[in-house]
Design an enzyme around this catalytic site. Structure first.
Site, PDB file in Angstrom:
ATOM      1  N   GLY A 231      41.765 -81.495  11.970  1.00  0.00           N
ATOM      2  CA  GLY A 231      41.465 -81.645  13.387  1.00  0.00           C
ATOM      3  C   GLY A 231      40.103 -81.082  13.729  1.00  0.00           C
ATOM      4  O   GLY A 231      39.421 -80.505  12.878  1.00  0.00           O
ATOM      5  N   GLY A 233      37.115 -78.902  16.236  1.00  0.00           N
ATOM      6  CA  GLY A 233      36.932 -77.659  16.972  1.00  0.00           C
ATOM      7  C   GLY A 233      36.929 -76.413  16.114  1.00  0.00           C
ATOM      8  O   GLY A 233      36.958 -76.459  14.881  1.00  0.00           O
ATOM      9  N   CYS A 259      42.323 -79.041   5.621  1.00  0.00           N
ATOM     10  CA  CYS A 259      41.118 -78.896   6.434  1.00  0.00           C
ATOM     11  C   CYS A 259      41.319 -77.858   7.552  1.00  0.00           C
ATOM     12  O   CYS A 259      41.384 -76.671   7.270  1.00  0.00           O
ATOM     13  CB  CYS A 259      40.668 -80.254   6.956  1.00  0.00           C
ATOM     14  SG  CYS A 259      38.926 -80.289   7.456  1.00  0.00           S
ATOM     15  N   LEU A 260      41.442 -78.278   8.804  1.00  0.00           N
ATOM     16  CA  LEU A 260      41.717 -77.313   9.863  1.00  0.00           C
ATOM     17  C   LEU A 260      43.027 -76.583   9.581  1.00  0.00           C
ATOM     18  O   LEU A 260      43.158 -75.382   9.849  1.00  0.00           O
ATOM     19  CB  LEU A 260      41.775 -78.012  11.227  1.00  0.00           C
ATOM     20  CG  LEU A 260      42.047 -77.124  12.440  1.00  0.00           C
ATOM     21  CD1 LEU A 260      40.996 -76.041  12.599  1.00  0.00           C
ATOM     22  CD2 LEU A 260      42.140 -77.966  13.714  1.00  0.00           C
ATOM     23  N   HIS A 345      39.849 -83.156   1.826  1.00  0.00           N
ATOM     24  CA  HIS A 345      40.817 -84.181   2.222  1.00  0.00           C
ATOM     25  C   HIS A 345      41.366 -84.931   1.010  1.00  0.00           C
ATOM     26  O   HIS A 345      40.753 -85.892   0.536  1.00  0.00           O
ATOM     27  CB  HIS A 345      40.164 -85.180   3.183  1.00  0.00           C
ATOM     28  CG  HIS A 345      40.031 -84.672   4.572  1.00  0.00           C
ATOM     29  ND1 HIS A 345      40.956 -84.930   5.561  1.00  0.00           N
ATOM     30  CD2 HIS A 345      39.100 -83.873   5.150  1.00  0.00           C
ATOM     31  CE1 HIS A 345      40.597 -84.337   6.685  1.00  0.00           C
ATOM     32  NE2 HIS A 345      39.471 -83.682   6.458  1.00  0.00           N
ATOM     33  N   GLU A 347      43.817 -86.993   0.868  1.00  0.00           N
ATOM     34  CA  GLU A 347      44.193 -88.382   1.161  1.00  0.00           C
ATOM     35  C   GLU A 347      43.016 -89.321   0.978  1.00  0.00           C
ATOM     36  O   GLU A 347      43.160 -90.465   0.562  1.00  0.00           O
ATOM     37  CB  GLU A 347      44.748 -88.497   2.579  1.00  0.00           C
ATOM     38  CG  GLU A 347      43.739 -88.573   3.693  1.00  0.00           C
ATOM     39  CD  GLU A 347      43.043 -87.260   4.001  1.00  0.00           C
ATOM     40  OE1 GLU A 347      42.088 -87.268   4.794  1.00  0.00           O
ATOM     41  OE2 GLU A 347      43.459 -86.221   3.464  1.00  0.00           O
TER      42      GLU A 347
END
Length: 371
Positions: A231, A233, A259-260, A345, A347
């Site tokens: 995600g 931010g 990741c996030l 990532h 995926e």
């Protein structure tokens, strides 16, 4: 389809740098944090990745738009998430026979402002040296001073909580509950469809929860494992997600973060994060798996990272993956809980697929804990 002559446009960076080019997409003005992606393919996946929310993407590949847009397989979310796009040559003509429409039409529908005719090598070298910063693109205002004034009103990414803006608003499910062997509760902080497809493709029945769903509601579904998504931010601005992960860890059920989600697991484990000088975005980042000794070519998209010294000093955490370019932390696992995460990532749609074994590891962990 004929090439249409587009009007002039400007790209202005927060440090006052000005780049002149040609408009693409919608005629207008847009701004956000400028960052570059080195991938040579997969632009539609980039533009629809919720992790890019609030950012302007510089595509370093010299030609963008030449294979058009295909809705069926290449959307990572339900809409375009970037704020703007910068490229060298923008092709309004596409040649792929399976394409649904041109990138120009796609951007116009999504109200995306962009600029082409830019020496992206110059832009990338500039922000590599100066660090990531905000920018503004306009094809309707060609006065740099006016644009710079507007640019100063755009908030910096550091300190921004954005996951709740891109997360699902309602609970939904992926996978067949009648044929799935196990249930995975997914905390949606800005998840990509490819991740859900990888989980469902391995037999998971996924229930996807909005970012700020109380843990009690998630746990009431009695999942066999938890997944914490990617995600946008600043992870340090998300205490609600950190608290959710802390409570999930207390259940001793398998937990996997990407990741996030990796950064949130780190924060929940007492490891802080920091804003990177530039971040990692592309399809060719080398990562070493310290457990197996094997190296992987990985897809990455992040501007924050976890503090390496704190990982090494944490008695409950083991370092599992490291970036071979800059030695940043790429993966951890808890020693006292069945929980692990990676910064990159696995995926990786449209590739590379070196790291998809991590989904298999998660499934095996769920199966072993169920015995």
């Amino acid at each position: 389809m004929k090439q249409v002559q587009q009007p002039a446009a400007l790209l202005v960076l927060k440090d006052g740098s000005v780049f002149k080019g040609t408009a693409l997409g919608k005629i207008g003005t847009a701004g956000g944090e400028i960052c570059f992606n080195t991938g040579m393919t997969g632009y539609q996946e980039i533009y629809t990745d919720p992790s890019y929310y609030g950012q302007v993407i510089v595509n370093t590949t010299s030609h963008i738009g030449n294979y058009g847009i295909q809705y069926r397989d290449e959307e990572e979310s339900g809409s375009v998430k970037i704020r703007g796009m910068v490229c060298n040559f923008f092709s309004q003509i596409h040649s792929r026979h399976t394409a649904d429409e041109s990138l120009q039409d796609y951007f116009e529908k999504a109200n995306i402002v962009g600029i082409s005719g830019i020496d992206t090598r110059q832009v990338v070298r500039h922000i590599r040296d100066k660090g990531v910063m905000n920018c503004i693109i306009s094809s309707e205002i060609l006065d740099p001073a006016v644009l710079l004034d507007r640019l100063h009103r755009i908030p910096d990414m550091e300190g921004l909580e954005l996951s709740s803006e891109v997360s699902t608003k309602t609970i939904y499910e992926v996978g067949d509950p009648n044929q799935s062997a196990f249930k995975v509760a997914v905390l949606d902080l800005g998840i990509k469809k490819s991740i859900l497809n990888n989980l469902a493709g391995r037999g998971a029945h996924c229930r996807v929860f909005p970012a700020k769903t109380p843990f009690e509601e998630i746990n009431a579904w009695s999942p066999d494992g938890y997944f914490i998504s990617n995600g946008p931010g600043d992870p340090a601005a998300m205490p609600y997600a950190v608290e959710t992960v802390k409570q999930a860890l207390e259940t001793d059920k398998p937990l996997f973060g990407i990741c996030l989600g990796h950064q949130i697991l780190s924060l929940a484990s007492g490891i802080n994060t920091y804003k990177m000088h530039n971040g990692h975005r592309g399809l060719n980042h080398p990562v070493k798996n310290l457990i197996t000794g094997r190296c992987e070519v990985t897809s990455q998209n992040h501007g924050f990272a976890v503090i390496a010294d704190q990982v090494m000093e944490n008695r409950d955490v083991e370092l599992t993956h490291v970036n071979l370019n800059d030695k940043t932390i790429e993966g951890i696992r808890r020693k006292d809980r069945p929980a692990f995460s990676v910064q990159y990532h696995p995926e990786a749609s449209p590739g590379p697929h070196d790291s998809r074994y991590l989904f298999d590891d998660f499934v095996k962990l769920i199966e072993s804990e169920a015995k």
